[in-house]
Design an enzyme around this catalytic site. Structure first.
Site, PDB file in Angstrom:
ATOM      1  N   CYS A  90     -17.892 -12.683 -20.332  1.00  0.00           N
ATOM      2  CA  CYS A  90     -19.781 -12.407 -20.445  1.00  0.00           C
ATOM      3  C   CYS A  90     -19.693 -13.735 -22.025  1.00  0.00           C
ATOM      4  O   CYS A  90     -20.793 -15.442 -21.099  1.00  0.00           O
ATOM      5  CB  CYS A  90     -19.948 -11.421 -21.045  1.00  0.00           C
ATOM      6  SG  CYS A  90     -22.156 -11.224 -21.691  1.00  0.00           S
ATOM      7  N   CYS A  95     -26.246 -12.779 -21.603  1.00  0.00           N
ATOM      8  CA  CYS A  95     -25.488 -13.864 -20.553  1.00  0.00           C
ATOM      9  C   CYS A  95     -26.711 -14.025 -19.658  1.00  0.00           C
ATOM     10  O   CYS A  95     -26.708 -14.950 -19.074  1.00  0.00           O
ATOM     11  CB  CYS A  95     -24.635 -13.985 -20.100  1.00  0.00           C
ATOM     12  SG  CYS A  95     -24.113 -12.666 -19.228  1.00  0.00           S
ATOM     13  N   GLY A 129       0.709  -1.099  -0.022  1.00  0.00           N
ATOM     14  CA  GLY A 129      -0.334  -0.162   0.002  1.00  0.00           C
ATOM     15  C   GLY A 129       1.250   1.174  -0.067  1.00  0.00           C
ATOM     16  O   GLY A 129       0.337   2.143  -0.170  1.00  0.00           O
ATOM     17  N   CYS A 181     -22.755  -6.872 -19.247  1.00  0.00           N
ATOM     18  CA  CYS A 181     -21.403  -7.335 -18.435  1.00  0.00           C
ATOM     19  C   CYS A 181     -20.328  -5.859 -19.489  1.00  0.00           C
ATOM     20  O   CYS A 181     -19.976  -6.214 -20.804  1.00  0.00           O
ATOM     21  CB  CYS A 181     -20.771  -8.814 -19.042  1.00  0.00           C
ATOM     22  SG  CYS A 181     -21.837  -9.888 -17.845  1.00  0.00           S
ATOM     23  N   CYS A 195     -27.671  -8.487 -17.360  1.00  0.00           N
ATOM     24  CA  CYS A 195     -27.152  -9.050 -19.188  1.00  0.00           C
ATOM     25  C   CYS A 195     -28.473  -8.909 -20.126  1.00  0.00           C
ATOM     26  O   CYS A 195     -28.794 -10.221 -20.186  1.00  0.00           O
ATOM     27  CB  CYS A 195     -25.917  -9.829 -19.023  1.00  0.00           C
ATOM     28  SG  CYS A 195     -24.681  -9.353 -20.326  1.00  0.00           S
TER      29      CYS A 195
END
Lengths: 421, 305, 207
Positions: free
Chosen positions: B286, B259, B46, B280, B256
């Site tokens: 997808c 899909c 980080g 998606c 979606c």
């Protein structure tokens, strides 16, 4: 359905590249030769070298031509190319007093030692657009060559009683054609480039002799901060500030300098002691003997500028000095640099001015970041819309707040992240 | 000064330069600089490690940092996947991918599970990443405190001392004013309980994927010249309050159209009739989760290979 | 561990320098073990050159300061890599073919909270990773923190427990600290980033 602007990426790119290439060669005019770019657009070439931080008129002219005159694109090309160049050696420091002067003027003194050498400058040439018809050009060039020949041998270093345009013309034969009159003065100075090298004493030495300057020399000689190896951040030494200023984009520098003029603490403005354009030697130590060897000459512009120290916490009996130096002939950049060097020094190198100088003035970065806005952002934009809807729902009370996230992502548990205090 | 022949000069330069000689857009010296910085980034999860970011053939702001990280990592026997907004076919992703493949001689992949290094702008793939994979995220602004304090010195002090009080106050004020945390993508997160990071403009939806991941996540900011990292199995927590839980983007009823998924990150496509179709964002995922009934005629989002 | 050079000087220098493909591969293994501190991976070895030298050389050049604590390998290393030579208290990379003493470890640069990147990176040769049947000369570390799925163990041969006590103390002031890379003669590597919490497993009584 127009799904996104991302369809068929590869084909789209290839098509775009073809368009660019064809566009560059479009039209009936012949291709620009590199000589034409370096000779006819020399100031564009000079500027790109400064902003790309790479001295190479040959490569810079390629960049300007390839970029079709787009200064920022040329800068990006050259800077990226610079990244691919290996480091062979480090040059030895040079005294800027070694600068072989093409032009040298001082605003601070009327007759500095060594005289004002006006050199080749547009400063006193009227800003009139030349509307000469294209077909008259050859006759014009012939007349110019004739008038330069007459004034050959005329000394070019002269003191000024005043900076009026008329003074120059008294001393030279004024050609019949009035269209050429304004440019004769400039041409006289061009002839001067072939005269003896000029190495006038520095105004700084004069100021020191008069004991007017703040002494900023500490006797130390630290290694310069290499901004290409370590990003510069507030608190970085002066060499880092000067390096970032030298690479900065000219417009950004000028504008930043200009902005500071409106700061209440800037009562007046600094006064340049010297503005010089000339050649500096480039020396490296010979790998076998260890002796310094001159391997090249680099044309630079440098400026020393003086400011009245007038803030309550400053030494009011002295004058402080700022310095700027950049590749090529780019006086406005060097003047702005010198002014900003001073500003950073006066405010301290952890100040807001220092921070802005160190991180906001680079043309390649600023332009790249701005233009990246053209990239697709629909993923985060959808996220922004989601937040607007959530806030609107709260305000209007029409819908309950979006559920504490209920939708598990494949493979991860439902997350309800707890407190962090 | 005598002028050497062009060929002799080139050879001399190559010899003098050693392995820093330019064979390509990113030499060994530059790669090592990135590699060393990344080692520190992994050791201090980080923390934004400053690195000597080179200019690349892509403009600053366009993934020069991600590109440097990927080129420092990738080898000829790897497969690289490059996505932008979750899509392999995007122009920018395509441009980056061909630069990488051209430079490293590696293979390319669109299937997430088969890629060794995934360079991504603004998304984490839906397919959970595995041990051995590395995700490189393109970061525009690495400093999460940029909107909180202006002084870089103060930002650095806050990170150094782990003193993020001002950030918390800002979040609190946000909630008071707006009723919710209005921060959208690039949501600030706490890594290893120590450093607050900008996870790059991934949607909040993707933030949970960072926590305890099997993969190494590298975040590289070329323009700002900083690189940071999240090792595998590291705690990553979005900043939020006990009584204001972290929420992700969600639209009731959206699924979606290709899909049928309603639990992946969906992009809304406004239609002329005022409705919104959802698809998606992750085109590869997808394409692999279409219903068995293959009467789909629309193939947008799929990369034909 | 004695280093016997049977190669010519020139050949030695050539072998220290890694080809780009090899240092890329080494690096991937290194970040794998640094990111998962209990993991052991392996780099390809080169005849006649200790793997710790090889691994460190792949990351060294003029832009990094190095201290090589080995009389025989010091000069070839700097010639081969062009690295900037400095003393142990200021080096960014330290290469130790013999066990570092506690005094040496405590003298290393740790950086500070504003500059964690200044903390030294140590490439230390070890004799193995828990290879001896009787556990002789072996210290088993219990590691926790980033990269460890819960608690994990790493056994290191050839470095005394006091060394790891000193390391834990050096890294107590995180993010300042020292990162440790361990390299065995057969090319196996492990790494302990300063973010790891280390404790030493007490040996069980009896065989």
């Amino acid at each position: 359905m127009g799904y996104s602007n991302a369809k068929g990426g590869e084909e789209a790119i290839l098509a775009a590249e073809q368009l660019v290439r064809r566009g560059r060669e479009a039209g009936s005019s012949p291709r620009l030769t590199l000589d034409q770019v370096t000779e006819r657009l020399r100031l564009a070439v000079d500027r790109v070298m400064g902003e790309a931080s790479l001295w190479s008129p040959g490569l810079a002219s390629r960049a300007v031509r390839q970029a079709e005159g787009d200064q920022f694109e040329a800068m990006q090309l050259l800077r990226a190319h610079r990244s691919t160049l290996p480091r062979l050696a480090y040059s030895e420091p040079v005294e800027v007093a070694e600068l072989r002067v093409l032009r040298r003027v001082s605003s601070a003194f009327r007759n500095p030692p060594g005289s004002q050498i006006l050199g080749r400058t547009l400063d006193y040439v009227g800003r009139l657009l030349d509307l000469m018809p294209e077909q008259d050009h050859e006759r014009y060039v012939a007349e110019l060559e004739a008038s330069v020949g007459h004034s050959h041998g005329h000394g070019h270093g002269h003191s000024h009683d005043g900076h009026t345009h008329g003074d120059h013309e008294h001393e030279h034969r004024v050609p019949e054609n009035s269209a050429t009159r304004d440019l004769v003065g400039e041409l006289q100075a061009v002839a001067a480039e072939s005269d003896d090298d000029r190495n006038p004493p520095r105004v700084m030495d004069l100021m020191r002799a008069m004991d007017l300057l703040v002494e900023r020399r500490t006797g130390e000689d630290p290694e310069p901060y290499d901004v290409t190896r370590q990003p510069a951040r507030p608190g970085a030494p002066r060499s880092a500030v000067l390096s970032m200023l030298a690479r900065a984009e000219t417009g950004a520098l000028v504008h930043f300098w200009y902005k500071l003029r409106f700061d209440p603490r800037s009562a007046g403005h600094e006064i340049p002691g010297e503005v010089r354009h000339g050649w500096l030697p480039l020396r490296v130590n010979h790998p076998l003997t260890g002796n310094p060897v001159q391997v090249a000459e680099v044309r630079v512009t440098d400026v020393e500028t003086y400011d009245d120290l007038d803030r309550p916490d400053e030494d009011r009996s002295r004058i402080d000095v700022g310095y700027g130096l950049c590749f090529g002939h780019n006086e406005r950049k060097a003047i702005a640099m010198a002014g900003l060097d001073l500003a950073v020094h006066r405010d301290g190198n952890s100040s807001e001015v220092a921070q802005q100088v160190l991180i906001t003035l680079d043309g390649v970065e600023a332009n790249g970041f701005l233009e990246h806005l053209k990239l697709p952002h629909h993923v985060d934009f959808r996220s922004v819309i989601d937040r607007k809807q959530a806030i609107r729902a709260l305000q209007t009370g029409t819908k309950p707040v979006a559920a504490t996230d209920a939708t598990p992502t494949p493979g991860n548990e439902t997350q309800q992240i707890g407190a962090l205090v | 000064m005598t002028t050497l022949s062009a060929e002799l000069t080139e050879r001399s330069v190559e010899q003098l330069a050693g392995d820093a000689a330019p064979r390509d857009i990113f030499d060994e010296l530059s790669k090592r600089a990135v590699r060393r910085a990344l080692l520190t980034a992994i050791a201090v999860p980080g923390y934004q490690v400053p690195f000597s970011s080179r200019e690349m053939p892509v403009a600053r702001g366009w993934g020069s940092g991600g590109l440097q990280a990927t080129l420092a990592l990738i080898g000829a026997d790897d497969n690289v996947k490059v996505i932008d907004q979750g899509e392999d076919a995007g122009v920018n992703a395509t441009n980056l991918r061909r630069l990488i493949v051209g430079n490293a001689g590696c293979g390319e992949e669109t299937e997430t599970g088969l890629a060794d290094v995934i360079q991504s702008r603004h998304r984490i793939p839906e397919e959970p990443l595995k041990d051995g994979q590395t995700l490189v995220l393109q970061v525009p602004v690495p400093e999460p405190l940029r909107g909180v304090v202006g002084s870089m010195d103060e930002q650095r002090r806050m990170h150094a001392e782990g003193d993020y009080a001002k950030m918390w106050v800002r979040l609190y004020e946000d909630i008071v004013r707006n009723g919710v945390v209005s921060h959208s993508a690039d949501y600030p997160c706490l890594v290893n309980g120590r450093y607050v990071i900008a996870p790059s403009p991934i949607p909040r939806f993707d933030v949970p994927k960072l926590n305890d991941s099997e993969a190494l996540v590298v975040l590289s900011a070329g323009r700002e010249k900083r690189i940071y990292a999240i090792p595998p199995h590291t705690r990553v927590e979005p900043l939020t309050f006990e009584d204001v839980p972290f929420t992700v983007e969600h639209t009731e009823g959206a699924a979606c159209v290709f899909c049928g998924s309603d639990d992946t990150y969906l992009i809304g496509v406004p239609e002329e009739d005022g409705t919104t179709r959802w698809v998606c964002s992750d085109t590869d995922w997808c394409s692999r989760h279409r219903p068995d009934d293959d009467t789909e005629t629309e193939t947008e989002g799929e990369v034909s290979r | 561990m004695t280093t016997t050079r049977t190669l010519t000087y020139g050949e030695t220098i050539r072998r220290i320098g890694r080809a780009p493909e090899d240092s890329q591969r080494d690096y991937r293994r290194l970040i794998d073990v640094l990111g998962r501190p209990s993991r052991i991976a392996a780099i390809d070895t080169v005849d006649g050159v200790p793997p710790v030298i090889i691994l460190a050389a792949g990351l060294a050049d003029v832009d990094v300061t190095v201290a090589v604590l080995d009389e025989d390998w010091e000069r070839p290393f700097f010639v081969a890599t062009g690295a900037t030579r400095t003393d142990i208290t200021r080096a960014q990379h330290i290469i130790a073919t013999q066990p570092l003493t506690v005094d040496q470890l405590t003298s290393l640069e740790r950086g500070d909270a504003l500059h964690p990147e200044r903390g030294a990176r140590v490439f230390a040769a070890v004799t193995g990773f828990g290879d001896a049947v009787d556990g002789a000369d072996s210290t088993t570390l219990i590691l926790s923190g980033p990269g460890n799925d819960g608690e994990a163990r790493l056994s290191v041969d050839g470095l005394a427990p006091e060394f790891f006590d000193a390391l834990a103390i050096a890294n107590a002031d995180f993010p300042a600290g020292i990162d440790l890379v361990l390299v065995a003669p057969d090319g196996r590597i492990a790494a302990i980033p300063r973010s790891s919490r280390i404790s030493i497993e007490k040996p069980e009584k009896g065989a």
